[in-house]
Design an enzyme around this catalytic site. Sequence first.
Site: not given
Ligand code: GLA
Length: 342
Positions: A20, A103, A106, A154, A204
Amino acid sequence: MSAIRAFGPGRVNLIGEHTDYNEGLCLPFAIAAGVTVEASDGPAGTIEARALDLGETDTFALDDSGPSDGWRAFVRGTAAELQRAGHDLRSATLSIRGDVPRGSGLSSSAALEVALALALLAHSGRAEPDRRDLARLCSRVENEWVGAETGLLDQLAALCGREGHAIRIDFRSLTIDPVALDLGGFRLVTVDSGVEHSHAGSGYNDRRRECRDACAALGIASLRDARAEDATDLPEPLDRRVRHVVEENARVDAAVAALRAGDLEALGRLLDASHASLRDNYEVSVPEVEATVERLAAAGAAGARIMGGGFGGAVLALFPPGATPPDDAVAVAPGPPARVLG
Ligand code: GLA
């Protein structure tokens, strides 16, 4: 004024992980579990918030929410970002309750942000803005108030999901195409790996930096413009990061084609390929997730993969008719998007 309630769903991302924020493709759906926020009149000039599941409260001034951490950062950030965007808010008492495990991969965070935003807007008598704009606003809460450089996946899944469908999102154009999720006798489940993750504290943000470094080295604005052969010129590990993003985008369209053709075995193989790439190329898996994926494969899954930001959280698996998911598996299906319940 009587109390209003708003609901924000969690989400499952069928495929398209860590794409994304690279202007790529994803295929998520909103789920039935989520966060409900009830808003009623509160003490003048303040927001009083109660996290019922945690037994904690927070009170802050409407015109100066100030920073905080944990769940409070989401509430303060959402109120502040709504007001910064010109949506004047009324004083409120907010009661927050949820059934998406925090965490777990979801997206309890986006469920909370969108439920808060819809509840505060409805309580204040403000019209709901365009949902793509609202998704961006909620994402700013996460980026600037919580410290996680997450993308828009998300929030868009929670706000723009469609019952019975996954949605193919193109993050370059923000085009959203519903794809019917007809699984025949197959079932989608999630299983918690037992490791809680936090985007702000995990690798991340490092992955986002690596993607920016790869773009700079390739002289492109986003990895959407990268080709598989570009990866070979890059130093390790940037070469593998780029390979993942390019191939994962292709897997999203292959998954859409598999769903349209009713070829669920092919969808299962794509989930496995996505997992292998997230483990080996993008390096966001952990031993507990690997053990969970192996357990699901041994139980007869047609495919299984780590889901969400990684470094823990839930594993998604597709089970064919006749195979029995383990006892701790939770069935997931596409439900309606975030909404005001009245
Ligand atoms: C988390 C982030 C999303 C996306 C995913 C990985 O859920 O909130 O924006 O980057 O990781 O696909």
